[in-house]
Design an enzyme around this catalytic site. Structure first.
Site, PDB file in Angstrom:
ATOM      1  N   ASP A  17       0.833  -1.203   0.000  1.00 35.93           N
ATOM      2  CA  ASP A  17       0.000   0.000   0.000  1.00 35.93           C
ATOM      3  C   ASP A  17       0.868   1.253   0.000  1.00 35.93           C
ATOM      4  O   ASP A  17       1.958   1.257   0.574  1.00 35.93           O
ATOM      5  CB  ASP A  17      -0.904  -0.030   1.247  1.00 35.93           C
ATOM      6  CG  ASP A  17      -2.067   0.940   1.126  1.00 35.93           C
ATOM      7  OD1 ASP A  17      -2.317   1.462   0.013  1.00 35.93           O
ATOM      8  OD2 ASP A  17      -2.729   1.192   2.143  1.00 35.93           O
ATOM      9  N   GLY A  20      -0.129   5.466  -4.373  1.00 38.67           N
ATOM     10  CA  GLY A  20      -0.786   6.730  -4.733  1.00 38.67           C
ATOM     11  C   GLY A  20      -0.199   7.900  -3.955  1.00 38.67           C
ATOM     12  O   GLY A  20       0.123   8.952  -4.526  1.00 38.67           O
ATOM     13  N   ARG A  21      -0.010   7.687  -2.646  1.00 35.86           N
ATOM     14  CA  ARG A  21       0.530   8.774  -1.815  1.00 35.86           C
ATOM     15  C   ARG A  21       1.984   9.076  -2.177  1.00 35.86           C
ATOM     16  O   ARG A  21       2.422  10.217  -2.156  1.00 35.86           O
ATOM     17  CB  ARG A  21       0.406   8.408  -0.324  1.00 35.86           C
ATOM     18  CG  ARG A  21      -0.994   8.692   0.205  1.00 35.86           C
ATOM     19  CD  ARG A  21      -1.238   8.013   1.507  1.00 35.86           C
ATOM     20  NE  ARG A  21      -1.452   6.583   1.310  1.00 35.86           N
ATOM     21  CZ  ARG A  21      -1.298   5.672   2.271  1.00 35.86           C
ATOM     22  NH1 ARG A  21      -0.898   6.020   3.459  1.00 35.86           N
ATOM     23  NH2 ARG A  21      -1.541   4.392   2.017  1.00 35.86           N
ATOM     24  N   ARG A  30      -0.956   9.129 -10.152  1.00 28.26           N
ATOM     25  CA  ARG A  30      -0.969   7.875  -9.384  1.00 28.26           C
ATOM     26  C   ARG A  30      -0.300   6.735 -10.160  1.00 28.26           C
ATOM     27  O   ARG A  30       0.347   5.871  -9.579  1.00 28.26           O
ATOM     28  CB  ARG A  30      -2.413   7.489  -9.031  1.00 28.26           C
ATOM     29  CG  ARG A  30      -3.080   8.446  -8.061  1.00 28.26           C
ATOM     30  CD  ARG A  30      -4.525   8.038  -7.791  1.00 28.26           C
ATOM     31  NE  ARG A  30      -4.619   6.704  -7.215  1.00 28.26           N
ATOM     32  CZ  ARG A  30      -4.461   6.440  -5.918  1.00 28.26           C
ATOM     33  NH1 ARG A  30      -4.236   7.418  -5.065  1.00 28.26           N
ATOM     34  NH2 ARG A  30      -4.548   5.210  -5.477  1.00 28.26           N
ATOM     35  N   HIS A  34       2.265   3.508  -9.145  1.00 28.49           N
ATOM     36  CA  HIS A  34       2.104   2.067  -9.399  1.00 28.49           C
ATOM     37  C   HIS A  34       3.308   1.514 -10.165  1.00 28.49           C
ATOM     38  O   HIS A  34       3.755   0.400  -9.923  1.00 28.49           O
ATOM     39  CB  HIS A  34       0.809   1.803 -10.181  1.00 28.49           C
ATOM     40  CG  HIS A  34      -0.428   2.116  -9.384  1.00 28.49           C
ATOM     41  ND1 HIS A  34      -0.586   1.707  -8.080  1.00 28.49           N
ATOM     42  CD2 HIS A  34      -1.551   2.815  -9.700  1.00 28.49           C
ATOM     43  CE1 HIS A  34      -1.761   2.126  -7.635  1.00 28.49           C
ATOM     44  NE2 HIS A  34      -2.359   2.808  -8.584  1.00 28.49           N
ATOM     45  N   SER A  62      -7.390  -6.016  -5.289  1.00 26.80           N
ATOM     46  CA  SER A  62      -8.457  -6.586  -4.461  1.00 26.80           C
ATOM     47  C   SER A  62      -9.782  -6.540  -5.211  1.00 26.80           C
ATOM     48  O   SER A  62      -9.928  -5.801  -6.193  1.00 26.80           O
ATOM     49  CB  SER A  62      -8.574  -5.808  -3.148  1.00 26.80           C
ATOM     50  OG  SER A  62      -9.275  -4.615  -3.354  1.00 26.80           O
ATOM     51  N   TRP A  66     -11.929  -2.509  -8.068  1.00 24.21           N
ATOM     52  CA  TRP A  66     -12.708  -2.128  -9.261  1.00 24.21           C
ATOM     53  C   TRP A  66     -13.412  -0.795  -9.069  1.00 24.21           C
ATOM     54  O   TRP A  66     -13.813  -0.152 -10.028  1.00 24.21           O
ATOM     55  CB  TRP A  66     -13.775  -3.193  -9.579  1.00 24.21           C
ATOM     56  CG  TRP A  66     -13.227  -4.528  -9.945  1.00 24.21           C
ATOM     57  CD1 TRP A  66     -13.238  -5.641  -9.174  1.00 24.21           C
ATOM     58  CD2 TRP A  66     -12.605  -4.912 -11.192  1.00 24.21           C
ATOM     59  NE1 TRP A  66     -12.652  -6.693  -9.836  1.00 24.21           N
ATOM     60  CE2 TRP A  66     -12.261  -6.280 -11.076  1.00 24.21           C
ATOM     61  CE3 TRP A  66     -12.298  -4.231 -12.369  1.00 24.21           C
ATOM     62  CZ2 TRP A  66     -11.630  -6.978 -12.110  1.00 24.21           C
ATOM     63  CZ3 TRP A  66     -11.671  -4.933 -13.392  1.00 24.21           C
ATOM     64  CH2 TRP A  66     -11.338  -6.283 -13.258  1.00 24.21           C
ATOM     65  N   ARG A  68     -12.151   1.903  -8.130  1.00 28.82           N
ATOM     66  CA  ARG A  68     -11.259   3.030  -8.462  1.00 28.82           C
ATOM     67  C   ARG A  68     -11.641   3.619  -9.817  1.00 28.82           C
ATOM     68  O   ARG A  68     -12.325   2.961 -10.611  1.00 28.82           O
ATOM     69  CB  ARG A  68      -9.810   2.562  -8.493  1.00 28.82           C
ATOM     70  CG  ARG A  68      -9.360   2.148  -7.126  1.00 28.82           C
ATOM     71  CD  ARG A  68      -7.892   1.895  -7.056  1.00 28.82           C
ATOM     72  NE  ARG A  68      -7.568   1.645  -5.658  1.00 28.82           N
ATOM     73  CZ  ARG A  68      -6.391   1.843  -5.106  1.00 28.82           C
ATOM     74  NH1 ARG A  68      -5.394   2.281  -5.839  1.00 28.82           N
ATOM     75  NH2 ARG A  68      -6.188   1.613  -3.828  1.00 28.82           N
ATOM     76  N   LEU A 128      11.229 -20.182  -4.790  1.00 29.09           N
ATOM     77  CA  LEU A 128      10.202 -19.389  -4.094  1.00 29.09           C
ATOM     78  C   LEU A 128       8.807 -19.634  -4.684  1.00 29.09           C
ATOM     79  O   LEU A 128       8.629 -19.614  -5.903  1.00 29.09           O
ATOM     80  CB  LEU A 128      10.555 -17.905  -4.243  1.00 29.09           C
ATOM     81  CG  LEU A 128       9.539 -16.911  -3.668  1.00 29.09           C
ATOM     82  CD1 LEU A 128       9.589 -16.894  -2.144  1.00 29.09           C
ATOM     83  CD2 LEU A 128       9.792 -15.500  -4.209  1.00 29.09           C
ATOM     84  N   ARG A 185       2.010  -4.968   6.092  1.00 27.74           N
ATOM     85  CA  ARG A 185       1.268  -3.959   5.339  1.00 27.74           C
ATOM     86  C   ARG A 185       2.075  -2.678   5.369  1.00 27.74           C
ATOM     87  O   ARG A 185       2.393  -2.152   6.437  1.00 27.74           O
ATOM     88  CB  ARG A 185      -0.120  -3.704   5.927  1.00 27.74           C
ATOM     89  CG  ARG A 185      -0.862  -2.651   5.103  1.00 27.74           C
ATOM     90  CD  ARG A 185      -2.301  -2.451   5.507  1.00 27.74           C
ATOM     91  NE  ARG A 185      -2.952  -1.565   4.543  1.00 27.74           N
ATOM     92  CZ  ARG A 185      -4.208  -1.643   4.170  1.00 27.74           C
ATOM     93  NH1 ARG A 185      -4.996  -2.542   4.698  1.00 27.74           N
ATOM     94  NH2 ARG A 185      -4.702  -0.809   3.282  1.00 27.74           N
ATOM     95  N   GLU A 204       1.669 -13.399  12.551  1.00 26.26           N
ATOM     96  CA  GLU A 204       2.194 -12.187  13.195  1.00 26.26           C
ATOM     97  C   GLU A 204       1.987 -11.010  12.252  1.00 26.26           C
ATOM     98  O   GLU A 204       2.271 -11.115  11.051  1.00 26.26           O
ATOM     99  CB  GLU A 204       3.700 -12.332  13.486  1.00 26.26           C
ATOM    100  CG  GLU A 204       4.039 -13.404  14.486  1.00 26.26           C
ATOM    101  CD  GLU A 204       3.529 -13.095  15.896  1.00 26.26           C
ATOM    102  OE1 GLU A 204       3.332 -11.903  16.226  1.00 26.26           O
ATOM    103  OE2 GLU A 204       3.332 -14.053  16.655  1.00 26.26           O
TER     104      GLU A 204
HETATM  105  C1  FPP Z   1      -1.898   0.175  -3.332  1.00 27.91           C
HETATM  106  O1  FPP Z   1      -1.484   1.508  -3.378  1.00 27.91           O
HETATM  107  C2  FPP Z   1      -1.486  -0.571  -4.517  1.00 27.91           C
HETATM  108  C3  FPP Z   1      -2.334  -1.196  -5.401  1.00 27.91           C
HETATM  109  C4  FPP Z   1      -3.789  -1.194  -5.315  1.00 27.91           C
HETATM  110  C5  FPP Z   1      -1.817  -1.934  -6.561  1.00 27.91           C
HETATM  111  C6  FPP Z   1      -0.624  -2.770  -6.305  1.00 27.91           C
HETATM  112  C7  FPP Z   1       0.192  -2.797  -7.512  1.00 27.91           C
HETATM  113  C8  FPP Z   1       1.539  -2.753  -7.532  1.00 27.91           C
HETATM  114  C9  FPP Z   1       2.391  -2.741  -6.325  1.00 27.91           C
HETATM  115  C10 FPP Z   1       2.258  -2.683  -8.796  1.00 27.91           C
HETATM  116  C11 FPP Z   1       2.195  -3.868  -9.685  1.00 27.91           C
HETATM  117  C12 FPP Z   1       2.378  -5.202  -9.114  1.00 27.91           C
HETATM  118  C13 FPP Z   1       2.418  -6.340  -9.866  1.00 27.91           C
HETATM  119  C14 FPP Z   1       2.354  -7.688  -9.201  1.00 27.91           C
HETATM  120  C15 FPP Z   1       2.515  -6.310 -11.354  1.00 27.91           C
HETATM  121  P1  FPP Z   1      -2.596   2.618  -3.397  1.00 27.91           P
HETATM  122  O2  FPP Z   1      -2.875   2.986  -4.801  1.00 27.91           O
HETATM  123  O3  FPP Z   1      -3.788   2.157  -2.615  1.00 27.91           O
HETATM  124  O4  FPP Z   1      -1.867   3.775  -2.641  1.00 27.91           O
HETATM  125  P2  FPP Z   1      -2.535   4.919  -1.751  1.00 27.91           P
HETATM  126  O5  FPP Z   1      -3.152   4.212  -0.557  1.00 27.91           O
HETATM  127  O6  FPP Z   1      -1.364   5.753  -1.358  1.00 27.91           O
HETATM  128  O7  FPP Z   1      -3.521   5.630  -2.602  1.00 27.91           O
END
Ligand code: FPP
Length: 246
Positions: A17, A20-21, A30, A34, A62, A66, A68, A128, A185, A204
């Protein structure tokens, strides 16, 4: 503490997570976050392989994502597709076994095909075990298991009395892996967000303010060190655990 002396988790599950920030703090769109998050994902997979972690499960998309903006969803799905095209060969070379969990029927045929090809190609790898949760929700997983069990009962393959926690667990995603020992997280929120609800019962939990694009090998080692200092009691007393009582 030396790397060899830490009690390493066998299975790490991550909510990535903060993309975006991270982008906003740089005045960037944003999508830029990513993209940077993807580079971190690559580095963390490599670090886990190096640290001999057995399994790594990443929450990439998740069932709630969708909601977003359409443009961001489109960008993320495109990024997954490009990531599969560019990364699978190298992961295969490094003996990584790739698996996807979640309801993939919502994705384009092209993306579904890339996913199943990546799974097939890496099926017999003994390095892995990398699980990527896409269109995944913990409640979906539990309901899905319940439906499959109900179908087996209906078809006479199972009796209602056969249903216990062990059997139920066999119908849940990732049943062939050990349960996650450590959940991480990033991004400061202290929530499970409908991630591996069944699996996290005794895991944990480690939360860090570091945003995903800034997470790195040093940070994952910090999380592993945190884990190695925890005493996992699974309902027993501390004395029982120390004395190794059955
Ligand atoms: C959360 O950050 C991130 C996601 C919803 C997408 C996760 C995707 C990646 C880490 C990149 C691609 C990964 C693969 C496996 C190809 P957020 O957008 O919720 O951030 P924010 O909370 O700061 O807005």
């Amino acid at each position: 503490m030396s790397e060899d002396s830490v009690n390493r988790p066998r299975h790490i599950a991550v909510i990535m997570d903060g993309n975006g920030r991270w982008a906003r703090s740089r005045g960037a769109p944003r999508a830029h976050g990513h993209q940077a998050g993807f580079r971190t994902t690559r580095d963390i997979v490599e670090a886990c392989a190096k640290l001999q972690i057995e399994s790594l499960t990443l929450f990439a998309f998740s069932s709630e994502n969708w909601k977003r903006p359409e443009k961001e969803v489109g960008f993320l799905l495109d990024l997954f597709l490009r990531a599969l095209q560019s990364e699978v060969a190298k992961l295969h070379e490094n003996k990584v076994r790739i698996q996807f969990i979640g309801d993939r029927t919502a994705f384009s045929d092209k993306l579904q095909l890339q996913m199943s090809e990546a799974e097939k190609k890496t099926l017999n790898n003994d390095g892995l075990k990398l699980a990527i949760a896409v269109n995944y929700g913990g409640r979906w997983d539990i309901v899905n298991a319940a439906k499959k069990i109900a179908t087996d009962v209906q078809q006479g393959k199972l009796q209602v009395d056969d249903i216990d926690q062990t059997l139920f667990g066999e119908y849940i995603s990732l049943s062939h892996l050990s349960e996650p020992d450590l959940f991480i997280r990033t991004g400061g929120e202290k929530r499970i967000s409908n991630y591996l609800l069944w699996h996290l019962a005794y895991t944990e939990l480690y939360f860090t303010d570091v945003l995903w694009p800034d997470f790195n090998e040093e940070e994952i080692k910090r999380a592993i060190n945190y884990y190695s200092g925890r005493q996992r009691r699974f309902g027993k007393t501390g004395d029982q655990v120390v004395n190794n009582d059955a």
